[in-house]
Enzyme design. Structure first.
Site, PDB file in Angstrom:
ATOM      1  N   GLY A  12       0.784  -1.226   0.000  1.00 16.01           N
ATOM      2  CA  GLY A  12       0.000   0.000   0.000  1.00 16.01           C
ATOM      3  C   GLY A  12       0.816   1.276   0.000  1.00 16.01           C
ATOM      4  O   GLY A  12       0.347   2.314   0.466  1.00 16.01           O
ATOM      5  N   ILE A  13       2.039   1.229  -0.550  1.00 17.46           N
ATOM      6  CA  ILE A  13       2.894   2.419  -0.525  1.00 17.46           C
ATOM      7  C   ILE A  13       2.886   3.206  -1.831  1.00 17.46           C
ATOM      8  O   ILE A  13       3.529   4.250  -1.929  1.00 17.46           O
ATOM      9  CB  ILE A  13       4.348   2.041  -0.181  1.00 17.46           C
ATOM     10  CG1 ILE A  13       4.919   1.112  -1.260  1.00 17.46           C
ATOM     11  CG2 ILE A  13       4.439   1.415   1.193  1.00 17.46           C
ATOM     12  CD1 ILE A  13       6.410   0.890  -1.118  1.00 17.46           C
ATOM     13  N   LYS A  15       3.425   1.485  -4.927  1.00 18.88           N
ATOM     14  CA  LYS A  15       4.293   0.754  -5.851  1.00 18.88           C
ATOM     15  C   LYS A  15       3.651   0.550  -7.216  1.00 18.88           C
ATOM     16  O   LYS A  15       4.313   0.697  -8.251  1.00 18.88           O
ATOM     17  CB  LYS A  15       4.667  -0.591  -5.217  1.00 18.88           C
ATOM     18  CG  LYS A  15       5.399  -1.567  -6.117  1.00 18.88           C
ATOM     19  CD  LYS A  15       5.893  -2.773  -5.334  1.00 18.88           C
ATOM     20  CE  LYS A  15       4.806  -3.447  -4.528  1.00 18.88           C
ATOM     21  NZ  LYS A  15       3.773  -4.077  -5.363  1.00 18.88           N
ATOM     22  N   LYS A  32       2.418  -8.939 -13.658  1.00 13.67           N
ATOM     23  CA  LYS A  32       2.259  -9.220 -12.228  1.00 13.67           C
ATOM     24  C   LYS A  32       2.148 -10.737 -12.109  1.00 13.67           C
ATOM     25  O   LYS A  32       1.133 -11.332 -12.506  1.00 13.67           O
ATOM     26  CB  LYS A  32       0.984  -8.551 -11.713  1.00 13.67           C
ATOM     27  CG  LYS A  32       0.648  -8.854 -10.261  1.00 13.67           C
ATOM     28  CD  LYS A  32       1.195  -7.802  -9.341  1.00 13.67           C
ATOM     29  CE  LYS A  32       0.682  -7.994  -7.922  1.00 13.67           C
ATOM     30  NZ  LYS A  32       1.152  -6.917  -7.037  1.00 13.67           N
ATOM     31  N   SER A  36      -3.343 -11.399  -5.806  1.00  7.14           N
ATOM     32  CA  SER A  36      -4.203 -11.860  -4.716  1.00  7.14           C
ATOM     33  C   SER A  36      -5.286 -10.826  -4.472  1.00  7.14           C
ATOM     34  O   SER A  36      -4.992  -9.642  -4.339  1.00  7.14           O
ATOM     35  CB  SER A  36      -3.386 -12.050  -3.435  1.00  7.14           C
ATOM     36  OG  SER A  36      -2.355 -12.983  -3.622  1.00  7.14           O
ATOM     37  N   GLU A  94       6.100  -6.613 -11.462  1.00  7.02           N
ATOM     38  CA  GLU A  94       5.755  -6.068 -10.148  1.00  7.02           C
ATOM     39  C   GLU A  94       5.559  -7.205  -9.149  1.00  7.02           C
ATOM     40  O   GLU A  94       4.765  -8.113  -9.384  1.00  7.02           O
ATOM     41  CB  GLU A  94       4.489  -5.223 -10.209  1.00  7.02           C
ATOM     42  CG  GLU A  94       4.159  -4.592  -8.862  1.00  7.02           C
ATOM     43  CD  GLU A  94       2.854  -3.805  -8.855  1.00  7.02           C
ATOM     44  OE1 GLU A  94       2.512  -3.276  -7.782  1.00  7.02           O
ATOM     45  OE2 GLU A  94       2.174  -3.748  -9.900  1.00  7.02           O
ATOM     46  N   GLY A  95       6.264  -7.108  -8.034  1.00  9.87           N
ATOM     47  CA  GLY A  95       6.076  -8.070  -6.962  1.00  9.87           C
ATOM     48  C   GLY A  95       4.830  -7.738  -6.156  1.00  9.87           C
ATOM     49  O   GLY A  95       4.000  -6.931  -6.567  1.00  9.87           O
ATOM     50  N   GLY A  97       3.664  -6.577  -2.245  1.00  4.75           N
ATOM     51  CA  GLY A  97       4.104  -6.152  -0.922  1.00  4.75           C
ATOM     52  C   GLY A  97       5.613  -5.999  -0.873  1.00  4.75           C
ATOM     53  O   GLY A  97       6.219  -5.376  -1.742  1.00  4.75           O
TER      54      GLY A  97
END
Length: 202
Positions: A12-13, A15, A32, A36, A94-95, A97
């Site tokens: 939630g930053i 990214k 991605k 989830s 993109e990972g 978290g």
């Protein structure tokens, strides 16, 4: 051929928004590996809307909004690490978290990044706590021999925090993306162009 992995220091930053900005600026496809939580707009859908780049289908789409290892178990899915091989060509991966998020009960995202050997961009917020989280992320990647391309910040300017993370972590400071309201494809492209040097990604 630009190929990067974007990871975060936490969830939630911002990214995904940064990833969309980078993919859009480079005109590079996005992937991605595992999504989830499907109830709201997915990260792939956000990037498609904001960047207008080709979006490769996820290897796994998990309904439960949780860490991939748990979401897969709840959904009755077995994640095969061999299915998590990045597609060929220009690509932004993109990972989910942070780097120590479990993909399975025996595999972390950082372990995947070590297998892939694709340069990683660490995305960090600028708020309180970011120094510790950023340096821990950098250490976890370095411990596995993961190449780090640099760090990108998201949020209001906090010069001392941004500078000390880059100095102590020994990483390139790529720039800072401000929070945007409204957030549109146009405002995002303008903000990225104003705050990042595209030459640093090519």
């Amino acid at each position: 051929m630009p190929r990067f992995v974007v990871t975060g220091t936490d969830t939630g930053i911002g990214k995904t928004v940064f990833t969309a900005a980078l993919a859009g600026a480079l005109g590079t496809a996005y992937w991605k590996p595992i999504q989830s939580g499907l109830e709201n707009e997915t990260d792939s859908e956000v990037v498609a809307r904001l960047a207008g780049v080709p979006v490769r289908p996820e290897a796994y789409r998990l309904v439960t909004p949780a860490s991939p290892h748990l979401a897969a178990e709840i959904d009755g899915v077995v994640i095969d690490p061999d299915a998590l091989t990045p597609p060929a060509g220009d690509l932004i991966v993109e990972g989910a978290g942070g780097v120590l998020v479990p993909v399975t009960r025996t595999l972390l995202y950082a372990d995947l990044f070590a297998r892939w050997r694709i340069p990683v961009i660490v995305c960090a917020r600028t708020g309180l706590g970011t120094i510790n989280h950023s340096l821990l992320t950098i250490e976890a990647l370095r411990a596995r021999g993961v190449p780090i391309h640099g760090i990108a910040f998201v949020g209001d300017a906090v010069e001392d925090s941004e500078a000390i993370v880059a100095k102590i972590g020994g990483v390139r400071r790529l720039g800072r993306l401000p929070r945007l309201d409204p957030l549109t494809d146009e405002t995002l492209a303008q903000a990225f162009a104003a705050n990042f040097d595209l030459a640093g990604f090519t």
